[in-house]
Design a protein around this motif. Sequence first.
Motif, mmCIF file in Angstrom:
data_model
loop_
_atom_site.group_PDB
_atom_site.id
_atom_site.type_symbol
_atom_site.label_atom_id
_atom_site.label_comp_id
_atom_site.label_asym_id
_atom_site.label_seq_id
_atom_site.Cartn_x
_atom_site.Cartn_y
_atom_site.Cartn_z
ATOM 1 N N MET A 20 0.826 -1.212 0.000
ATOM 2 C CA MET A 20 0.000 0.000 0.000
ATOM 3 C C MET A 20 0.863 1.265 0.000
ATOM 4 S SD MET A 20 -2.956 -1.152 -0.352
ATOM 5 C CE MET A 20 -3.912 0.312 -0.149
ATOM 6 N N ARG A 21 1.999 1.233 0.670
ATOM 7 C CA ARG A 21 2.915 2.380 0.656
ATOM 8 C C ARG A 21 3.434 2.642 -0.754
ATOM 9 N NH1 ARG A 21 6.076 0.691 5.240
ATOM 10 N NH2 ARG A 21 4.630 1.379 6.811
ATOM 11 N N VAL A 22 3.827 1.586 -1.435
ATOM 12 C CA VAL A 22 4.327 1.706 -2.800
ATOM 13 C C VAL A 22 3.217 2.218 -3.720
ATOM 14 C CG1 VAL A 22 5.155 0.396 -4.796
ATOM 15 C CG2 VAL A 22 6.144 -0.015 -2.541
ATOM 16 N N GLU A 23 2.039 1.628 -3.618
ATOM 17 C CA GLU A 23 0.918 2.071 -4.448
ATOM 18 C C GLU A 23 0.579 3.537 -4.190
ATOM 19 O OE1 GLU A 23 -2.333 -0.651 -3.861
ATOM 20 O OE2 GLU A 23 -1.532 -2.038 -5.337
ATOM 21 N N SER A 24 0.556 3.929 -2.932
ATOM 22 C CA SER A 24 0.251 5.315 -2.574
ATOM 23 C C SER A 24 1.270 6.272 -3.171
ATOM 24 C CB SER A 24 0.209 5.455 -1.053
ATOM 25 O OG SER A 24 -0.062 6.775 -0.685
ATOM 26 N N ASP A 25 2.544 5.935 -3.099
ATOM 27 C CA ASP A 25 3.600 6.779 -3.668
ATOM 28 C C ASP A 25 3.433 6.927 -5.183
ATOM 29 O OD1 ASP A 25 4.700 7.086 -1.157
ATOM 30 O OD2 ASP A 25 6.349 5.680 -1.492
ATOM 31 N N ILE A 26 3.110 5.831 -5.859
ATOM 32 C CA ILE A 26 2.932 5.856 -7.309
ATOM 33 C C ILE A 26 1.726 6.724 -7.678
ATOM 34 C CG2 ILE A 26 2.311 4.450 -9.324
ATOM 35 C CD1 ILE A 26 4.022 2.201 -8.021
ATOM 36 N N ILE A 27 0.635 6.541 -6.953
ATOM 37 C CA ILE A 27 -0.570 7.325 -7.230
ATOM 38 C C ILE A 27 -0.293 8.814 -7.018
ATOM 39 C CG2 ILE A 27 -2.910 7.847 -6.425
ATOM 40 C CD1 ILE A 27 -3.183 4.779 -5.908
ATOM 41 N N LYS A 28 0.332 9.173 -5.906
ATOM 42 C CA LYS A 28 0.632 10.585 -5.626
ATOM 43 C C LYS A 28 1.507 11.196 -6.715
ATOM 44 C CE LYS A 28 0.174 10.210 -0.636
ATOM 45 N NZ LYS A 28 0.892 10.101 0.633
ATOM 46 N N LYS A 29 2.429 10.422 -7.224
ATOM 47 C CA LYS A 29 3.348 10.914 -8.249
ATOM 48 C C LYS A 29 2.634 11.169 -9.580
ATOM 49 C CE LYS A 29 7.666 9.767 -10.582
ATOM 50 N NZ LYS A 29 8.768 8.796 -10.672
ATOM 51 N N HIS A 30 1.627 10.352 -9.901
ATOM 52 C CA HIS A 30 1.033 10.399 -11.232
ATOM 53 C C HIS A 30 -0.427 10.864 -11.279
ATOM 54 C CE1 HIS A 30 4.523 8.493 -13.027
ATOM 55 N NE2 HIS A 30 4.514 7.634 -12.024
ATOM 56 N N ILE A 31 -1.048 11.149 -10.141
ATOM 57 C CA ILE A 31 -2.488 11.416 -10.131
ATOM 58 C C ILE A 31 -2.869 12.652 -10.923
ATOM 59 C CG2 ILE A 31 -2.525 12.674 -7.935
ATOM 60 C CD1 ILE A 31 -5.193 10.231 -9.298
ATOM 61 N N ASP A 32 -2.099 13.710 -10.870
ATOM 62 C CA ASP A 32 -2.470 14.920 -11.613
ATOM 63 C C ASP A 32 -2.484 14.671 -13.119
ATOM 64 O OD1 ASP A 32 -2.896 16.446 -9.334
ATOM 65 O OD2 ASP A 32 -0.816 17.155 -9.265
ATOM 66 N N THR A 33 -1.482 13.994 -13.617
ATOM 67 C CA THR A 33 -1.431 13.670 -15.038
ATOM 68 C C THR A 33 -2.561 12.719 -15.414
ATOM 69 O OG1 THR A 33 0.957 13.938 -15.027
ATOM 70 C CG2 THR A 33 0.026 12.729 -16.880
ATOM 71 N N HIS A 34 -2.807 11.737 -14.564
ATOM 72 C CA HIS A 34 -3.884 10.773 -14.822
ATOM 73 C C HIS A 34 -5.232 11.483 -14.886
ATOM 74 C CE1 HIS A 34 -5.981 6.926 -14.794
ATOM 75 N NE2 HIS A 34 -6.772 7.417 -13.857
ATOM 76 N N LYS A 35 -5.495 12.365 -13.921
ATOM 77 C CA LYS A 35 -6.758 13.108 -13.918
ATOM 78 C C LYS A 35 -6.889 13.969 -15.179
ATOM 79 C CE LYS A 35 -7.624 15.511 -10.402
ATOM 80 N NZ LYS A 35 -7.263 16.467 -9.368
ATOM 81 N N TRP A 36 -5.842 14.632 -15.569
ATOM 82 C CA TRP A 36 -5.875 15.475 -16.762
ATOM 83 C C TRP A 36 -6.161 14.630 -18.004
ATOM 84 C CZ3 TRP A 36 -2.851 15.329 -21.163
ATOM 85 C CH2 TRP A 36 -3.040 16.390 -22.065
ATOM 86 N N PHE A 37 -5.421 13.543 -18.137
ATOM 87 C CA PHE A 37 -5.554 12.682 -19.310
ATOM 88 C C PHE A 37 -6.947 12.069 -19.416
ATOM 89 C CE2 PHE A 37 -4.925 8.592 -21.536
ATOM 90 C CZ PHE A 37 -4.425 9.076 -22.735
#
Length: 81
Positions: free
Chosen positions: A13-30
Amino acid sequence: MMTDKCNHLIALMRVESDIIKKHIDTHKWFRHIEDYNDGVADFIENYGWLMREMYCGHVCEHRCDCQMAQQFHDKNQTKAC
């Protein structure tokens, strides 16, 4: 001894959370998603399986002793354990 349940979900969950935080803005935009929580839910729905496979099958230090992680090993390649 091979275990049939994961005792390392916090690390996953820590790894997943870090990945999501890193990419969420781009994912939301896309994906044209405005709401943060909707974006996170969509990210997990689309990429959660991939994050689990990468972590459990290739990164987790306990993958060689984990029955659940065995499903993520490529049977055609040299065993990583």
